[in-house]
Design an enzyme around this catalytic site. Structure first.
Site: not given
Ligand code: NDP
Ligand code: 2IT
Length: 447
Positions: A380, A126, A111, A240, A209, A165-166
């Site tokens: 953000s 984080k 990050q 997401n 994202t 969120g994450d």
């Molecule tokens: P969500 O919780 O909205 O979605 C996560 C997705 O990934 C779900 O479909 C989930 O399945 C699946 N998942 C989670 N853990 C595992 C695992 N161990 N094996 C396989 N599938 C898995 O999270 P986000 O979409 O927000 O985040 C997804 C990724 O993007 C993460 O790496 C996060 O750090 C990154 N990210 C997120 C940002 C954001 O703004 N939200 C910004 C930048 C990066 P299930 O429903 O079964 O749990």
């Molecule tokens: O991995 C990421 O960049 C996030 N989960 C979002 C972080 C944020 O502060 O919006």
């Protein structure tokens, strides 16, 4: 390898034995900085590598809460405040049973560089918990969030640390966390991003994202005179990031063939169009159901229990948007064999080191997460700006800023990589550009 880099890596391995994800991310970043470090003795003189790869502080706390049966449950809460040289600590909260210090330190470390690349004044952090929201009712999630914030509120603030969120933390969780913060502190200080539109959120933050990841991929494709039009796209995840990466890919004329969750993957040879994606969003966000239902609902679609998308069908573009280390060497080999030309990481560190090297060695355009998924945290940052001036920008305005930030990150990473003779090496370019700004600031600020 450069002697300074290898000595810091050796020290990190000694101090963080067993923290595999953290060591993986430190190794990836430090190894890619070799030419920069060799050309700039000031980084060694100021012990920048030692300092930048160690969090400023880590807060660990207990989170007791009551489930619907009145039974007391106890989880561990964390906030890793990694580096605030260029702005307040900023980064998401992850609620998932796999959460531990290694994972949160890797995410906090990534990050720092990601936030630096956005050009906005944000340091890196984080946090999260091993709490599993899956299968919990809204009242249980609220009870957990209240207890989590009861401790966390001591350590955050608009100029101190601004979580978001994450995985496992979406609009519902941010709402309960922010509600608790308001009640405890009697303020509306903007201490979280990803807030709802009615109470201080930014338009386009939910989309940011995924959209940003596709904007970044578009820029990479342009360097080879390609676009999304007619491309076969594999998306992993159904949360997401995956939802809005798929949405934007569809809008740009891509044929999205897969999505996945932690139980398995769906493959729809007819393509997941906007209407089907809407059905998935309702399934995941409202009903909180499992993706396997998709194959029962849409004819022609297949569900593969325990599978990931990469080996299910040939593609032109892969967008890993689920979690870390979800694309390994065997997957990378299958992608290359099937003619994939671009991998753009929506998740953080979804591609492991061997797979990354294999893709790069085989001329696949590879956008590392800290550049390709920076649109989320960038927006953000835009939410923080709107909160600070007490204004709301329109969707068009936010989207335009997001797009120009992604275009700029692509250009910055590419030119930093070109500076060291490897213009297509976005891993090196993103690391060099992200690192340089933070490292030089640390030197300016002294110890
Ligand atoms: P969500 O919780 O909205 O979605 C996560 C997705 O990934 C779900 O479909 C989930 O399945 C699946 N998942 C989670 N853990 C595992 C695992 N161990 N094996 C396989 N599938 C898995 O999270 P986000 O979409 O927000 O985040 C997804 C990724 O993007 C993460 O790496 C996060 O750090 C990154 N990210 C997120 C940002 C954001 O703004 N939200 C910004 C930048 C990066 P299930 O429903 O079964 O749990
Ligand atoms: O991995 C990421 O960049 C996030 N989960 C979002 C972080 C944020 O502060 O919006």
């Amino acid at each position: 390898m450069n002697e300074y880099i290898s000595s810091v890596l050796e020290m990190q391995h000694r101090r963080n034995a067993g923290q595999t994800e953290f060591l993986q991310s430190v190794t990836e970043v430090l190894c890619s900085l070799e030419k920069l470090i060799a050309a700039n003795p000031k980084y060694k003189k100021n012990k920048i590598l030692e300092r930048i790869s160690m969090p400023d502080r880590i807060i660990i706390f207990q989170v007791p809460w009551s489930d619907d049966k009145g039974e007391i449950q106890v989880n561990t809460g964390y906030r890793v405040q990694f580096n605030n040289a260029i702005g307040p600590y900023k980064g998401g909260l992850r609620f998932h049973p796999s959460v531990n210090l290694s994972i949160l330190k890797f995410l906090g470390f990534e990050q720092v560089f990601m936030n630096s690349l956005t050009t906005l004044p944000m340091g890196g952090g984080k946090g999260g918990s091993d709490f599993d929201p899956k299968g919990r009712t809204d009242t249980e999630v609220m009870s957990f969030c209240r207890s989590f914030m009861r401790e966390l509120h001591h350590y955050i603030g608009p100029d101190i640390d601004v979580p978001a969120g994450d995985i496992g933390v979406g609009g519902r969780e941010i709402g309960y966390l922010y509600g608790s913060f308001q009640r405890m502190t009697h303020t509306n200080a903007a201490v979280l991003t990803g807030k709802g539109l009615n109470w201080g959120g930014s338009r386009i933050r939910p989309e940011a994202t995924g959209y940003g990841n596709v904007y970044f991929a578009e820029e990479m494709l342009k360097t080879r005179n390609r676009t999304f039009e007619g491309m076969r796209v594999l998306v992993s995840g159904a949360g997401n990031v995956a939802q809005y990466a798929a949405a934007k890919a569809i809008q740009l004329g891509g044929l999205v063939l897969t999505m996945s969750d932690s139980s398995g993957a769906i493959y729809d040879p007819n393509g997941i169009d906007a209407e089907k994606l809407h059905w998935i969003q309702e399934l995941k966000n409202v009903r909180r159901g499992r993706l396997r239902e998709y194959a029962e609902h849409f004819t022609g679609a297949k569900y593969f229990e325990g599978a990931r998308p990469w080996q299910l069908t040939p593609c032109d573009i892969a967008l890993p948007c689920a979690t870390q280390n979800e694309l390994d060497l065997e997957d990378a080999k299958a992608l290359v064999k099937n003619g994939c030309l671009c991998v753009s990481e929506g998740a953080n560190m979804p591609t492991n080191l061997e797979a990354t090297e294999y893709l790069q060695a085989n001329n696949v355009l590879f956008g590392p997460g800290k550049a390709a998924n920076a649109g989320g945290v960038a927006t953000s940052g835009l939410e923080m700006s709107q909160n600070a001036i007490r204004m709301n920008w329109t969707s068009e305005e936010v989207n335009e800023r997001l797009r120009s930030i992604m275009v700029n990150i692509h250009a910055t990473a590419r030119s930093a990589a070109a500076e060291f003779g490897e213009p297509d090496n976005y891993v090196m370019g993103a690391n060099v550009a992200g690192f340089r700004k933070v490292a030089d600031s640390m030197i300016d600020l002294g110890i």
